[in-house]
Write a protein that holds these residues in place. Structure first.
Motif: not given
Length: 888
Positions: A270-279, A338-342, A353-357
């Motif tokens: 998965p790709n993080p969409i929101a919040p956009v990076i450094d928002y 900092y946030w991520r999803v797996t 398995d397969g964590s996002s950036a």
């Protein structure tokens, strides 16, 4: 529809990976199709069809997976022991998660019982020939065969039993597991390790692995020879693949083979969409509501969201599981996060398995209430204060912590002594201008916010607008914004506009967007202006109405003045090159396209008089075929010019001209005279009396070559290639088939004089000779002892065959052994080696042949066949009298 029993408790539930399954109650005869999570009862029979896979989840924690075309009946006795009867197909049983009160599992298939303890995973297959294969992946199992023999299978081993119950040599695939499904987080193929083990024999084997896209291995995509190594690393795509491991002994004889399948499933990270990076989220007292959003991963059943105050996610603040690719959180304090999803996968019990950036955002707590941002009216907008059909609208951005807003309107930028003031609890306000004292002229407006405690924000920077009696019209009309025009048409361009402001007006053109540099200015009284000359470049134009206190410019529009299109480039014929014209074949004039050109104009001229010989316009391609066969040889000039069509945002354009001089030269190709095209030649004549080809030419030939090609083969084959042949050339002896022939020739000037198409002819098949007749001896003629007392040979004869030059006679025993074979020119012969004869029936055949001088047969007949019988008495064994016998 799935049926339930009200008086029984289920022993399992069923889920499906593909399609569905059918169930029949123990006491019933009707099959019903099951749905996800259907209940399974004691004694139920489950079956799967093609391409179906199902898993039974038993109440004691045991699992049983069925592949397609599998049928089993399941029982759970009073001791919590699970028993399964496998009637066909393949089944995988997993007892690693069995509860403490589980009584284990007993599997019966084809007369073999398998006792499975807790902590074991195995696969069992029953074949249509009543053979049994059992492989243990972890744990162990006890097997009782048809004959009562007991065997133990430990982890990593496989047992194969024949239909008689004897043990066979087996290949156990240790990795991948049967019907494995592998998650691939990329679109690229993936390396999969294969490992296997051979048991039940001491022989040494060589191994190979074949990969196919179909179960029948009709389309084998990979073959990997591993020698004596029992492992391989194979690159597989994201699809269902079938594999088989082949074992061959030292004599390359196949001894064992095992089939399987593996599916690589593409499920992107998965790709993080929101919040956009450094928002950055700003708040004063009320914590922000943050919506987390990310792209989906195919086949994931849920996602784990982690939010942490450190990039290593040590002791994360938020650990949340979500079935959707989004989540809303409103509990975070001020700080950087900092946030991520797996993704979580149930396939193969893979789990997370397969964590996002990792993405970041900041929450910033402010000390004061922010001033609302103004939206409408825009800066210096005109407002109709007398004849408006609707109210004047004001709007601003919503501030999250503001509960009220105050709108003020003043005639000065400092907002002192405001003329109008309104309070509202929404982020917009409107009023009827006819009820308020807004005189014509310039006004200023702003808004401040009020929170729940009564605290006020600062005023937003004021914005101005103009109050005007009636609807304001001041706009430019033509040319439209971003219009492009050819320079040679600028003088004819008519600028038009509309304006009802009662002020002096001027027309302005600038080469800067902010009109800091005016290159043309004209005071105007009408609504049009033309006759302006502009160079190539980019410009902006507008009209300006000037009151004593204020200029009112219209919206500026962009205008681009373009030069001519670049010239196309003449390619064929190039400058000073020859245009070779062949009979009945147009010549292709070819040029390189010009950027922006929609069509082209081609002209051919006399270079000495400049007279136009040919002209063609509106050619949309970059090639044009022109028949110049009637033009005399000599020198010519051709030109090419590009043009573009007029569109809503662009005028027509004319391009520069490119030209090239060329020499027209007519080519007279070789003429193929005979044989005529597509003629048919008798197959016998083609061998005995070969034909001839002939050709001629008008031009002097420097070199030539005769080429004869046979074309009815899979790959056409050149039969004859003769350099500088004579104008009449004899063909060699040819077999039946289709042929083409041509003459490749060059003139003394180096021109290709070869004909545009070869000629074709066909050699018909050679017909067979007639079958020999009047065979003697006739069928079933008997030769007995009385015959051989009078003569020691057998005579054979037959009638002559037309066109035959030779005959082949052959005598065979009943088992096919040839005892006599001879090729002769006569129609009779004798067989005198009677020692080769024995009691029984013999077959004799005679075949006619037409042979040429070198002995090669050009025609043959089918063999004529007859038989004869040797009728001799059977010999009895010799009986010896008692005593001693000497001699041989």
């Amino acid at each position: 529809m799935a049926l339930d029993k009200n008086n029984e408790k289920e022993i399992a539930t069923i889920t499906f990976k593909y399609k569905t399954a059918q169930r029949r109650f123990e006491e019933g005869s009707i099959w019903d199709r099951l749905k996800q999570e259907s209940k399974i009862y004691n004694g139920d029979t489950i079956r799967t069809a093609d391409l179906s896979e199902a898993t039974l989840h038993f109440t004691d924690g045991n699992e049983m997976s069925l592949i397609d075309n599998t049928m089993t009946q399941v029982f759970l006795n009073e001791d919590n022991q699970l028993k399964a009867l496998l009637s066909g197909g393949s089944i995988t049983i997993d007892t690693t998660n069995a509860s403490e009160n589980s009584g284990g599992v007993i599997l019966s298939l084809n007369g073999v019982d398998v006792e499975i303890e807790s902590g074991t995973t195995l696969n069992a297959t029953g074949t249509e020939t009543n053979e049994v294969e059992i492989q243990v992946f972890n744990g162990e199992a006890n097997v009782t065969g048809k004959d009562g023999t007991k065997r133990k299978i430990i982890q990593g081993n496989k047992l194969a039993l024949s239909k008689e119950g004897t043990q066979k040599a087996t290949v156990a695939v240790l990795n991948p597991k049967p019907n494995a499904k592998v998650i691939n987080h990329t679109k690229n193929p993936m390396h999969i390790p294969f490992e296997w083990k051979v048991s039940g024999t001491e022989e040494t084997f060589n191994y190979s692995v074949e990969i196919s896209s179909d179960p029948g291995f009709k389309n084998i995509t990979q073959t990997i020879d591993t020698g004596r190594e029992t492992n391989a690393l194979i690159y597989l795509p994201n699809e269902l693949s079938y594999y088989r491991i082949i074992c061959k002994d030292e004599n390359a004889i196949q001894r064992a083979v095992i089939n399987g399948r593996i599916q690589l499933i593409e499920s992107m990270i998965p790709n993080p969409i929101a919040p956009v990076i450094d928002y950055t989220f700003n708040y004063r007292k009320q914590k922000p509501v943050i919506r987390f959003l990310w792209s989906e991963s195919k086949y994931a059943t849920s996602y784990e969201l982690l939010v942490s105050d450190n990039p290593n996610f040590i002791n994360p603040i938020i650990v949340q599981r979500s079935a959707l690719p989004s989540s809303i959180i409103s509990t975070l304090e001020s700080g950087k996060y900092y946030w991520r999803v797996t993704p979580f996968y149930t396939i193969n019990n893979m789990g997370l398995d397969g964590s996002s950036a990792v993405s970041t955002f900041t929450i910033n707590q402010q000390g004061v209430l922010s001033a609302p941002s103004l939206i409408y009216p825009s800066e210096n907008a005109f407002v109709n204060t007398k004849t408006a059909s609707s109210n004047i609208n004001f709007s601003w951005k919503l501030e999250r912590e503001a509960v009220k807003y105050n709108l003020i309107i003043s005639d000065n930028q400092d907002l002192t002594d405001p003329k109008l003031s309104f309070t509202t609890d929404v982020n917009h306000f409107s009023f009827d201008p006819s009820t308020q004292a807004l005189h014509n002229g310039k006004w200023f407006w702003s808004v401040y916010g009020i929170d729940i405690e009564g605290n006020k924000s600062e005023y937003q920077k004021p914005r101005s607008f103009y109050a005007v009696d009636g609807e304001v019209i001041q706009r430019t009309v033509y040319p439209p914004d971003h219009y492009s025009i050819a320079q040679n048409l600028v003088n004819d361009l008519r600028f038009t506009w509309k304006s009802n402001l009662p002020f002096d007006k001027r027309f302005e053109i600038s080469n800067t967007e902010d009109f800091s540099k005016i290159i043309y200015k004209q005071y105007i009284h009408d609504n049009t202006l033309s006759g302006i000359n502009l160079g190539i470049g980019t410009y902006y134009w507008r009209i300006v109405s000037s009151s004593p206190d204020q200029d009112y410019p219209s919206q500026a529009k962009k205008l681009t003045v373009m030069g001519p299109l670049e010239a196309p480039v003449c390619l064929i014929p190039d400058i000073n090159k020859r245009a070779l014209v062949r009979p009945d074949k147009p010549f292709d004039f070819t040029w390189a396209s010009a950027d922006g050109a929609n069509y082209y104009k081609l002209t051919v001229k006399n270079p000495f008089t400049d007279d136009v010989i040919f002209e063609k316009n509106l050619i949309e391609a970059t090639k044009y075929s022109l028949n110049m066969e009637n033009l005399p040889e000599g020198f010519y000039v051709w030109t090419i010019q590009g043009f573009s069509y007029e569109t809503e945002l662009q005028s027509r354009r004319t391009g520069k001209i490119d030209e090239a001089k060329f020499e027209l030269k007519k080519i007279h190709p070789v003429e193929l005279v005979s044989p005529e095209d597509n003629i048919s030649i008798n197959g016998v004549d083609a061998i005995l009396k070969p034909s001839s080809i002939s050709w001629k030419t008008k031009d002097e030939v420097k070199k030539s070559q005769f080429v004869l090609t046979r074309t009815d083969l899979k790959q056409p084959e050149v039969i004859v290639r003769i350099d500088n042949p004579s104008y009449t050339q004899t063909l060699p002896s040819l077999h039946s088939g289709t042929y083409t022939w041509t003459i490749l020739a060059d003139s003394v000037d180096g021109f290709d004089l070869s004909p545009s198409e070869p000629r074709h002819f066909t050699i018909t098949p050679v017909p067979p000779l007639d079958i020999p007749t009047k065979l003697v001896p006739q069928a079933r003629t008997k030769f007995d002892g009385a015959y051989f007392k009078s003569t020691k040979e057998i005579s054979f004869s037959w009638a002559p065959v037309k066109d035959a030059t030779h005959y082949i006679i052959k005598i065979q025993k009943k088992d096919g052994t040839v005892i006599f074979e001879k090729k002769l020119k006569e129609t009779k012969t004798t067989f005198s080696d009677i020692s080769k004869l024995e009691r029984g029936t013999f077959t004799w055949t005679v075949e006619a042949q037409h042979c040429i001088a070198n002995g090669m047969a050009i025609q043959e007949s089918a063999p004529a066949k007859n038989s004869f019988v040797i009728d001799l008495p059977a010999l009895k064994a010799t009986k010896l009298k008692e005593g001693v016998m000497y001699g041989k």
